[in-house]
Each structure stands twice: as C-alpha cells, then as structure tokens.
Design a protein around this motif. Structure first.
Motif, short mmCIF file in Angstrom:
data_model
loop_
_atom_site.label_atom_id
_atom_site.label_comp_id
_atom_site.label_asym_id
_atom_site.label_seq_id
_atom_site.Cartn_x
_atom_site.Cartn_y
_atom_site.Cartn_z
N LEU A 187 9.64 -12.38 17.82
CA LEU A 187 11.02 -12.68 18.15
C LEU A 187 11.49 -13.68 17.10
O LEU A 187 10.83 -14.70 16.88
N VAL A 188 12.61 -13.38 16.45
CA VAL A 188 13.07 -14.20 15.33
C VAL A 188 14.52 -14.61 15.58
O VAL A 188 15.37 -13.76 15.90
N THR A 189 14.81 -15.89 15.42
CA THR A 189 16.17 -16.38 15.57
C THR A 189 16.83 -16.50 14.20
O THR A 189 16.39 -17.27 13.35
N ASN A 190 17.87 -15.69 13.99
CA ASN A 190 18.67 -15.75 12.77
C ASN A 190 19.90 -16.58 13.12
O ASN A 190 20.87 -16.07 13.70
N ASP A 191 19.86 -17.86 12.79
CA ASP A 191 20.85 -18.79 13.36
C ASP A 191 21.21 -19.89 12.37
O ASP A 191 20.96 -21.08 12.62
N PRO A 192 21.79 -19.53 11.21
CA PRO A 192 22.08 -20.54 10.18
C PRO A 192 22.96 -21.68 10.66
O PRO A 192 22.86 -22.80 10.14
N LYS A 193 23.81 -21.43 11.65
CA LYS A 193 24.73 -22.47 12.12
C LYS A 193 24.17 -23.27 13.31
O LYS A 193 24.86 -24.17 13.82
#
Length: 420
Positions: free
Chosen positions: A263-269
């Motif tokens: 499970l990967v969080t793509n969350d630059p902000k």
C-alpha cells in the motif's frame, strides 16, 4: 450435564456469510461443483486469474533464486516490523518512482500480505457510520465484500463499454455526496481488460479534487499491457488529488501464492497525513499479521534484477490469448465481445439471451456450461453486470482454444431455433 440441555452463548457472525457469498472464490466454487464427474475431458478454468498453473506462465528464475538466497542468508527468519522491512519498502519506492514525476520515500510504502490485505486496510481505515465509497461497475467484487464487512456504504459508478470501459464521470458526480470519502480506479482493469489513458486519468483526478475525495488505485496488473496504450500510474496525478496505490508482484511476476504486496501513499501535499489516514494505516498494521519476512527480503532482488525479456514474453502470450478470445467470439452469435482487451488477464463479453433456449441469465449459463462442457467462467452478475460474462485468457493457448470451442458448441446446442 448434557450439552443439549444447556444454552450456549456462542454464535456465528452472519456478516461473514453474506460478505463471502459475493466473492469470486465463492461464486466459482459453486459453479465448479456442477462439473460432471463422468466427463473425462480436463476442466478448462476460464474464471480465475491464476496463470501460475500453466507452463507458458512460469515465473522468472531471478525471482525463484531471490527467494532461495533470502532464506539461506539467515537474515530474514525474524518478525517483520509493522510497516515492513526497510530493504523491501525502499525497493518498492524505487521501483514505483520510475514511473512518477517525483520520488517516493520508503516511508510512503507499507508492505502487505498481497494486494488483498492492502484493500482490507484502506476500506477499514475509511469506514465510519456515515461514510461511503465509490466503486466501478463492473468491478472486482472483493471490494464490495470487504466494504460490507466494514459496514462501509458502497455506491457504484458506471464504466462505459462503448467507450472502451472508460469511467462515466457524470455517474461518479451523480452518486457522490458530502459523505463520500474515496473512489476506486482499477488500471489495467479487472474485469474489463482496458487500459486508461493519461488524459482520462487526469480527468478522474480533477473530479476527485472537485469532490474532495481521495483516489484508491488498484494497480496489481501494472504494466501488463499488450495493446497500444502504455500503463500510466494514477500516482502521476497526486498533486491534483491524494492517491493511495495498492499493488503486488502476484500478477506481473506470476506468483500469486507468495502473498507479497504493498500500500503506497502518493501524497506530495501531505493531505493524507494531515487527515489522520497515515496514522490509521499504521494503527491497522499494528494489530494485523505481517507478510512473510523472507519474501520481503527477496523483493529487492526480484524488482531490481528481473530482465525485460521475461515481461515481454508474458505480454506476448497474453496478446496472443486476447486475440484468440476476440476472434473466436466473432463466430458465436449469442456472445458479443465489444472491446478487445489491452491489459490485465480478463475480457467482458455480453450474452444475447434471445438467441439462446433454456438459459435464464448469466448465472444459469455458467452453471449449465460447467455441467455440460466442464468449462468454468464467472457470471457477469458477480462483478455487477447482469447477463455478461467475465473470462480470463491467462491460460495455455491450446487450453484456451479448447475452452472457447466448447463454449461455441454449448451455445450452438442451446441456440434458439425460433431466431434462426
């Protein structure tokens, strides 16, 4: 005292019975039970996406050697850390970053017991008494089953067969409300076999931003594409809306039984962290089982050293099988294949019941096909599309040809003479 005269307080959980009844496994088990024991022909399994049984789909020696090396190193006999061992998380972050305009950190990665556990985590994290999640129709029914178990309301948006199974963005907006927390994208798509373009995924991300929801993207079939469209990860658009990616090596490396995913969080902000989603993911992992440590230990070698020729070979077999399906269904009037699959391992085809006798619906079709021809396929009603069929073509090409010939014979035998 005899146990029969006592009142025992133990009681089964009914939610488990009702939730499990809608899974692919449950439906296929029921259909397989109808196969005639007197049929000496081999069963043709066109219902379940597990090609590891067939010689054409054996995994690479790189992966097998990596497992052996990890075990013999004696470094991975220990418990895993909560989020997964660092070498595995780092390897996944580097692997996925190759397709992204930014770099993922190991801290963005959570190792799971296959993609299945990653799905469980996200639906558990998002569930609350008022929340709802938007799922595609047709889709992968495990999401519905887990949502039911978590008492998370499901609302469906449509995929459009006439547009190559694109998301009906209007239907997404129509079913969303102030309690909607997330929408799901499956790309490449199970059950439809489509691959979404950059432009279409960007529209999805912009709509998610408008609605104030996150996008869960199931990319377990990432890069298993064999048409004209390249795979584009949803994480490319994480600066527009937060994206949670679930995936594994199960399908691309043909090792579903190894049970290693992420499970990967793509969350630059930092929206997922600010909203408490990250803490909830970790909280779930603190009270759940961990993926096997030696398989995690093998992951860096598997991801970094597998050669492109292995993937090219697998995609070549898939391309041939997809073409066989599309071409053979042209010769069966009662089955329409509106879209040649371009990715994953599946194709959706539509039944024309008016051309068939003694067939009530898609489930009846599949039950009678199993009994008469020993061919197992999944009724479309199991994935949200009544009177459609989901067929996997990830089997040996010769077995696929045999299975499709049996389907044709079955349809001819049940053809409606009044419509001739």
């Amino acid at each position: 005292m005899e146990s029969g005269s006592m009142k025992w307080r133990v009681k089964g959980k009914q939610e488990l019975n009702s939730a499990s009844a809608i899974t692919v496994r449950s439906v296929l088990n029921a259909i397989t039970s109808k196969v005639s024991p007197t049929d000496e022909r081999p069963i043709i399994p066109l219902g379940h996406g597990d090609p590891s049984h067939f010689p054409s789909f054996r995994t690479t020696c790189i992966a097998e050697d990596a497992i052996v090396d990890a075990v013999r190193s004696a470094k991975f006999h220990c418990y895993s850390s909560t989020t997964g061992i660092l070498p595995a998380r780092r390897a996944v972050a580097e692997h996925l970053s190759n397709d992204l305009p930014y770099r993922l950190s190991p801290d963005d990665v959570y190792m799971t017991i296959g993609c299945t556990q990653a799905i469980e985590i996200m639906l558990a994290v998002l569930s609350s008494p008022s929340a709802n999640v938007l799922l595609p129709r047709p889709g992968y029914p495990y999401y519905e089953a887990r949502a039911a178990f978590e008492h998370l309301e499901v609302r469906h948006f449509d995929l459009l067969p006439e547009k190559g199974w694109e998301v009906d963005l209007d239907s997404v907006e129509a079913v969303a409300d102030e309690n909607t927390v997330a929408m799901l994208i499956i790309n490449p798509c199970n059950p439809c076999g489509c691959v979404y373009t950059y432009e279409h995924l960007e529209k999805v991300a912009k709509l998610a931003k408008k609605l104030g929801i996150i996008v869960i993207t199931d990319e377990v079939y990432d890069h298993l594409t064999f048409g004209n469209k390249p795979f584009v990860p949803m994480g490319v658009f994480a600066t527009i809306a937060p994206v949670v990616t679930v995936g594994s090596i199960s399908k691309r490396w043909i090792v579903p039984g190894w049970r290693i995913g992420w499970l990967v969080t793509n969350d630059p902000k930092g929206i997922l962290r600010q909203s408490g989603i990250i803490d909830s993911i970790i909280g779930y992992l603190n009270v759940s089982a961990d993926p096997v440590t030696f398989v995690q230990g093998a992951l860096p070698q598997i991801l970094e050293k597998t050669k492109e020729d292995f993937f090219s070979k697998i995609k070549g077999v898939m391309r041939e099988a997809a073409n066989i399906c599309y071409d053979r269904f042209k010769d069966i009037p009662s089955i329409d294949c509106p879209f040649k699959p371009e990715g994953s391992m599946f194709v959706m085809v539509k039944l024309n019941l008016s051309l068939l006798e003694d067939i009530d619906n898609d489930t009846d079709f599949c039950l009678k096909l199993a009994k008469e021809e020993s061919v197992i396929i999944l009724p479309g009603s199991a994935v949200g599309m009544n009177n459609w069929l989901r067929i996997t073509f990830a089997i040996e090409p010769s077995s696929l040809e045999d299975g499709l010939a049996r389907i044709k014979a079955f349809c001819e035998r049940h053809s409606n003479s009044k419509m001739q």
